[in-house]
Design an enzyme around this catalytic site. Sequence first.
Site, PDB file in Angstrom:
ATOM      1  N   MET A  30      42.164  23.743  38.000  1.00 44.61           N
ATOM      2  CA  MET A  30      43.025  23.389  37.472  1.00 44.61           C
ATOM      3  C   MET A  30      44.173  23.865  37.277  1.00 44.61           C
ATOM      4  SD  MET A  30      41.167  19.715  34.966  1.00 44.61           S
ATOM      5  CE  MET A  30      40.687  21.379  33.887  1.00 44.61           C
ATOM      6  N   GLY A  31      44.701  25.198  37.741  1.00 46.42           N
ATOM      7  CA  GLY A  31      45.513  25.931  37.097  1.00 46.42           C
ATOM      8  C   GLY A  31      45.463  27.011  36.699  1.00 46.42           C
ATOM      9  N   ALA A  32      46.692  27.512  35.773  1.00 46.27           N
ATOM     10  CA  ALA A  32      47.105  28.260  34.759  1.00 46.27           C
ATOM     11  C   ALA A  32      45.166  29.636  35.103  1.00 46.27           C
ATOM     12  CB  ALA A  32      45.918  27.306  33.191  1.00 46.27           C
ATOM     13  N   HIS A  37      38.744  32.754  37.563  1.00 44.45           N
ATOM     14  CA  HIS A  37      39.375  32.844  38.961  1.00 44.45           C
ATOM     15  C   HIS A  37      39.231  33.602  39.774  1.00 44.45           C
ATOM     16  CE1 HIS A  37      41.823  29.447  35.660  1.00 44.45           C
ATOM     17  NE2 HIS A  37      40.591  28.110  36.144  1.00 44.45           N
ATOM     18  N   LYS A 149      30.560  29.502  33.377  1.00 43.99           N
ATOM     19  CA  LYS A 149      31.418  29.291  32.210  1.00 43.99           C
ATOM     20  C   LYS A 149      30.881  27.908  32.213  1.00 43.99           C
ATOM     21  CE  LYS A 149      35.107  28.798  30.595  1.00 43.99           C
ATOM     22  NZ  LYS A 149      35.520  27.969  29.767  1.00 43.99           N
TER      23      LYS A 149
HETATM   24  P1  AMP Z   1      39.180  25.774  35.293  1.00 46.02           P
HETATM   25  O1  AMP Z   1      40.672  25.773  36.069  1.00 46.02           O
HETATM   26  O2  AMP Z   1      39.422  25.483  33.688  1.00 46.02           O
HETATM   27  O3  AMP Z   1      38.670  23.749  35.967  1.00 46.02           O
HETATM   28  O4  AMP Z   1      38.311  25.891  35.888  1.00 46.02           O
HETATM   29  C1  AMP Z   1      37.970  26.284  37.840  1.00 46.02           C
HETATM   30  C2  AMP Z   1      36.786  27.474  37.501  1.00 46.02           C
HETATM   31  O5  AMP Z   1      36.551  28.212  36.738  1.00 46.02           O
HETATM   32  C3  AMP Z   1      35.384  26.155  36.949  1.00 46.02           C
HETATM   33  O6  AMP Z   1      34.320  26.454  38.175  1.00 46.02           O
HETATM   34  C4  AMP Z   1      34.977  27.807  36.347  1.00 46.02           C
HETATM   35  O7  AMP Z   1      33.437  27.316  35.517  1.00 46.02           O
HETATM   36  C5  AMP Z   1      35.959  28.724  35.890  1.00 46.02           C
HETATM   37  N1  AMP Z   1      35.619  29.890  35.581  1.00 46.02           N
HETATM   38  C6  AMP Z   1      36.926  29.217  34.295  1.00 46.02           C
HETATM   39  N2  AMP Z   1      36.447  30.387  33.424  1.00 46.02           N
HETATM   40  C7  AMP Z   1      35.586  31.311  34.099  1.00 46.02           C
HETATM   41  C8  AMP Z   1      35.219  32.518  33.803  1.00 46.02           C
HETATM   42  N3  AMP Z   1      36.194  33.272  31.991  1.00 46.02           N
HETATM   43  N4  AMP Z   1      34.472  33.154  34.673  1.00 46.02           N
HETATM   44  C9  AMP Z   1      34.135  32.682  35.612  1.00 46.02           C
HETATM   45  N5  AMP Z   1      34.575  31.624  35.843  1.00 46.02           N
HETATM   46  C10 AMP Z   1      35.504  30.667  34.879  1.00 46.02           C
END
Ligand code: AMP
Length: 280
Positions: A30-32, A37, A149
């Site tokens: 989802m960015g950021a 990531h 996570k």
């Molecule tokens: P999100 O952008 O929050 O939807 O996350 C995108 C991907 O990054 C998802 O598969 C999350 O599980 C992974 N992710 C987010 N935070 C972490 C982290 N601290 N360590 C490893 N993977 C992560």
Amino acid sequence: MEILRTADGLRQWSRASRKAGRSIGLVPTMGALHAGHASLIRAAADSCGRVAVSIFVNPTQFGPNEDFARYPRTFDADCALAQAEGAHIIFAPYVEELYPDGAATFVEVEGLSERLDGKSRPGHFRGVATVVAKLLIAAEPVRAFFGQKDAAQVAVLRRMVADLRIGTEIVVCPIVREHDGLALSSRNVYLSAGERAQALTLSRAVRSAEDLVAHGERSATALLEAARAVFDAEPSVRVDYIELVDWATLEPVASAVPGSLFAVAAWFGATRLIDNTVFS
Ligand code: AMP
């Protein structure tokens, strides 16, 4: 590095890449973007010939009172990070591209979607499964990379690809943490200094369970009690859940065995964060 805006564009890029003998790795986000990531993008680049990173703040996975509108959006920095870590394209569709007018099709992974985060976020995993299905159908990756996570999300998506007979392998990467143990999350920017300090209860609670297991304790009651005591020491923290479950079914288990997931979620002010460990 190209930025693609349409599912058709992603499909064409994927087909051309495969025709040229390159396998596709997909990293949905989802960015950021942060170092968590980045670790997924690196893992994709290590094992796939071409890497697509999707950046899409998916409205259907947010509840009506959640943070969709204020979710951090840092697109230019995200593109730079993704490219530096080995991405070949960014897929950044507009909402109307993935949810065209009149869209009425959703993917519901029954049962699993009502457990852990799904219990406190009704509809969340329906939104996640739907958007990831759209991404997998368009990109046809050989592998898609997710972080441990979001362990319940992994369980939901594994079930989905198995049930829909989607040929993508789900690869799970370890949790990346700050030096003091806090799991990286795009939502950590919401925390005040005080909440940031309280948020360490998550990794401490996880570690308390890990320490018990390392000393031979396996009973769920003991692990849950130890974690509860960590949160009790910070009375302003509101616990959402502390659970020991089977990672595949997300059903509670009475004792920790290989493949058990110990997961916690709690509120720090208006911010809800999660953490977990999987026992071997
Ligand atoms: P999100 O952008 O929050 O939807 O996350 C995108 C991907 O990054 C998802 O598969 C999350 O599980 C992974 N992710 C987010 N935070 C972490 C982290 N601290 N360590 C490893 N993977 C992560």
